[in-house]
Motif scaffolding. Sequence first.
Motif, PDB file in Angstrom:
ATOM      1  N   GLY A 239      57.391  15.589 101.916  1.00 14.77           N
ATOM      2  CA  GLY A 239      57.588  14.945 100.627  1.00 14.77           C
ATOM      3  C   GLY A 239      58.897  15.290  99.949  1.00 14.77           C
ATOM      4  N   THR A 240      59.761  16.067 100.616  1.00 14.10           N
ATOM      5  CA  THR A 240      61.070  16.402 100.059  1.00 14.10           C
ATOM      6  C   THR A 240      62.159  15.833 100.965  1.00 14.10           C
ATOM      7  OG1 THR A 240      61.425  18.490 101.264  1.00 14.10           O
ATOM      8  CG2 THR A 240      60.066  18.579  99.271  1.00 14.10           C
ATOM      9  N   GLU A 241      63.396  15.928 100.506  1.00 11.16           N
ATOM     10  CA  GLU A 241      64.500  15.397 101.309  1.00 11.16           C
ATOM     11  C   GLU A 241      64.736  16.210 102.579  1.00 11.16           C
ATOM     12  OE1 GLU A 241      68.532  17.021  99.455  1.00 11.16           O
ATOM     13  OE2 GLU A 241      67.277  16.080  97.921  1.00 11.16           O
ATOM     14  N   ASP A 242      64.111  17.390 102.673  1.00 11.54           N
ATOM     15  CA  ASP A 242      64.254  18.220 103.874  1.00 11.54           C
ATOM     16  C   ASP A 242      63.074  18.114 104.828  1.00 11.54           C
ATOM     17  OD1 ASP A 242      66.736  19.321 103.186  1.00 11.54           O
ATOM     18  OD2 ASP A 242      65.794  20.819 101.887  1.00 11.54           O
ATOM     19  N   GLU A 243      62.167  17.168 104.606  1.00 10.66           N
ATOM     20  CA  GLU A 243      60.950  17.133 105.417  1.00 10.66           C
ATOM     21  C   GLU A 243      61.239  16.864 106.891  1.00 10.66           C
ATOM     22  OE1 GLU A 243      58.227  14.058 104.374  1.00 10.66           O
ATOM     23  OE2 GLU A 243      59.776  12.538 104.090  1.00 10.66           O
ATOM     24  N   ALA A 244      62.375  16.248 107.216  1.00 13.72           N
ATOM     25  CA  ALA A 244      62.692  15.948 108.612  1.00 13.72           C
ATOM     26  C   ALA A 244      63.367  17.108 109.330  1.00 13.72           C
ATOM     27  CB  ALA A 244      63.586  14.708 108.690  1.00 13.72           C
ATOM     28  N   VAL A 245      63.680  18.196 108.605  1.00 16.84           N
ATOM     29  CA  VAL A 245      64.325  19.350 109.237  1.00 16.84           C
ATOM     30  C   VAL A 245      63.343  19.986 110.225  1.00 16.84           C
ATOM     31  CG1 VAL A 245      65.331  21.632 108.872  1.00 16.84           C
ATOM     32  CG2 VAL A 245      65.795  19.783 107.249  1.00 16.84           C
ATOM     33  N   PRO A 246      63.754  20.174 111.489  1.00 12.72           N
ATOM     34  CA  PRO A 246      62.824  20.743 112.482  1.00 12.72           C
ATOM     35  C   PRO A 246      62.384  22.154 112.100  1.00 12.72           C
ATOM     36  CG  PRO A 246      64.783  19.823 113.542  1.00 12.72           C
ATOM     37  CD  PRO A 246      65.070  19.856 112.071  1.00 12.72           C
ATOM     38  N   SER A 247      61.168  22.488 112.489  1.00 11.51           N
ATOM     39  CA  SER A 247      60.671  23.842 112.242  1.00 11.51           C
ATOM     40  C   SER A 247      61.399  24.828 113.150  1.00 11.51           C
ATOM     41  CB  SER A 247      59.165  23.914 112.479  1.00 11.51           C
ATOM     42  OG  SER A 247      58.862  23.561 113.821  1.00 11.51           O
ATOM     43  N   ARG A 248      61.445  26.083 112.698  1.00 12.42           N
ATOM     44  CA  ARG A 248      62.127  27.117 113.475  1.00 12.42           C
ATOM     45  C   ARG A 248      61.424  28.453 113.268  1.00 12.42           C
ATOM     46  NH1 ARG A 248      68.541  27.921 114.440  1.00 12.42           N
ATOM     47  NH2 ARG A 248      68.575  30.131 114.957  1.00 12.42           N
ATOM     48  N   TRP A 249      61.258  29.193 114.357  1.00 11.47           N
ATOM     49  CA  TRP A 249      60.635  30.510 114.318  1.00 11.47           C
ATOM     50  C   TRP A 249      61.665  31.575 113.967  1.00 11.47           C
ATOM     51  CZ3 TRP A 249      55.417  30.955 114.958  1.00 11.47           C
ATOM     52  CH2 TRP A 249      54.747  29.856 115.518  1.00 11.47           C
ATOM     53  N   PHE A 250      61.214  32.637 113.303  1.00 14.57           N
ATOM     54  CA  PHE A 250      62.072  33.798 113.109  1.00 14.57           C
ATOM     55  C   PHE A 250      61.273  35.059 113.399  1.00 14.57           C
ATOM     56  CE2 PHE A 250      60.340  32.679 108.954  1.00 14.57           C
ATOM     57  CZ  PHE A 250      59.972  33.887 108.369  1.00 14.57           C
ATOM     58  N   THR A 251      61.986  36.094 113.837  1.00 15.72           N
ATOM     59  CA  THR A 251      61.309  37.284 114.338  1.00 15.72           C
ATOM     60  C   THR A 251      61.185  38.384 113.298  1.00 15.72           C
ATOM     61  OG1 THR A 251      63.359  38.276 115.176  1.00 15.72           O
ATOM     62  CG2 THR A 251      62.145  36.829 116.674  1.00 15.72           C
ATOM     63  N   PHE A 252      62.220  38.539 112.432  1.00 19.07           N
ATOM     64  CA  PHE A 252      62.135  39.654 111.478  1.00 19.07           C
ATOM     65  C   PHE A 252      62.435  39.277 110.046  1.00 19.07           C
ATOM     66  CE2 PHE A 252      66.500  39.755 113.036  1.00 19.07           C
ATOM     67  CZ  PHE A 252      67.260  40.001 111.902  1.00 19.07           C
TER      68      PHE A 252
END
Length: 322
Positions: A138-151
């Motif tokens: 519902g925001t202008e960033d909704e199409a940004v792919p998800s990304r994992w982070f470790t720390f």
Amino acid sequence: MRALLVVNPAATTTSARTRDVLMHALASEMKLEAVTTEYRGHARDLGRRAADSDDIELVVALGGDGTVNEVVNGLLHNGPDPDRLPRLAVVPGGSTNVFARALGLPNDAVEATGAILDALALRSERTVGLGLAAGTPGTEDEAVPSRWFTFCAGFGFDAGVIGRVEQQRERGKRSTHALYVRQVVRQFLEEPHRRQGLITLERPGADPVEDLVLSIVCNTAPWTYLGNRPLYASPEASFDAALDILGLTRLSTTAVARYATQLLTSSPERGPHGRHAVSLHDLTDFTLHSKAPLPLQMDGDHLGLRTSVTFTGVRRALRVIV
């Protein structure tokens, strides 16, 4: 055991000769395929290939936190499945190596390789939780792919510092702790919103937290290192829990001096605290919104500007050798 070794040739604390010795040591104990990364995102592609294979049991990442992050995102491209996916081992080769050190591995690449070989012989491993960040629906960033982070991840001030450091590195400067300190000072002097933050934290079942200038999301403790000194933004953060967050609502000169001192003297028992500090522990789902685009970083990698990011803490996401 068949293993894939992902080698970052630009790793700042290992020479070509050292990397060669480490490869031979690992190859003596397993069927090893070593691949040197050639472009940004190559480590992610190699991790994905390992996840999709039928016979790779272990992926060894030789490099800094950025290399580890790419490998993890490749391994988890179809989501976490600790019982099926290859295990991960990390040989630290960067300037800080937060993830490897948080796992209890030595910060020296040769010693860490010995510790990994010992752990493999003893079948010693653990399953760790990870963070996931995605564009908010519902925001202008909704199409940004998800990304994992470790720390860790950061939205706002600390991500701006990371962006400045990356610009300096592109100009040929070495990644040193002194470089980071200089960019912190410059970011502070040029930060237009340090007295009135733009970030709002929203989470299920709680009132929003508004006017944050800085927001640091931690998946483990310590948050980072200054040389050999560990810094604890969220001392309770753990690979066995979901996510912690430290937010600051003000960055005046006095507040910066106070919180910088608290960070430098932080411990596993206490981190930054005070009237302008917000500390939350073990959050599974929350969103950070901003009134204007702000920088985002994950595991020390600047990812550009965002207006809204949704975070998820995923317990038991990946098996690692320790």
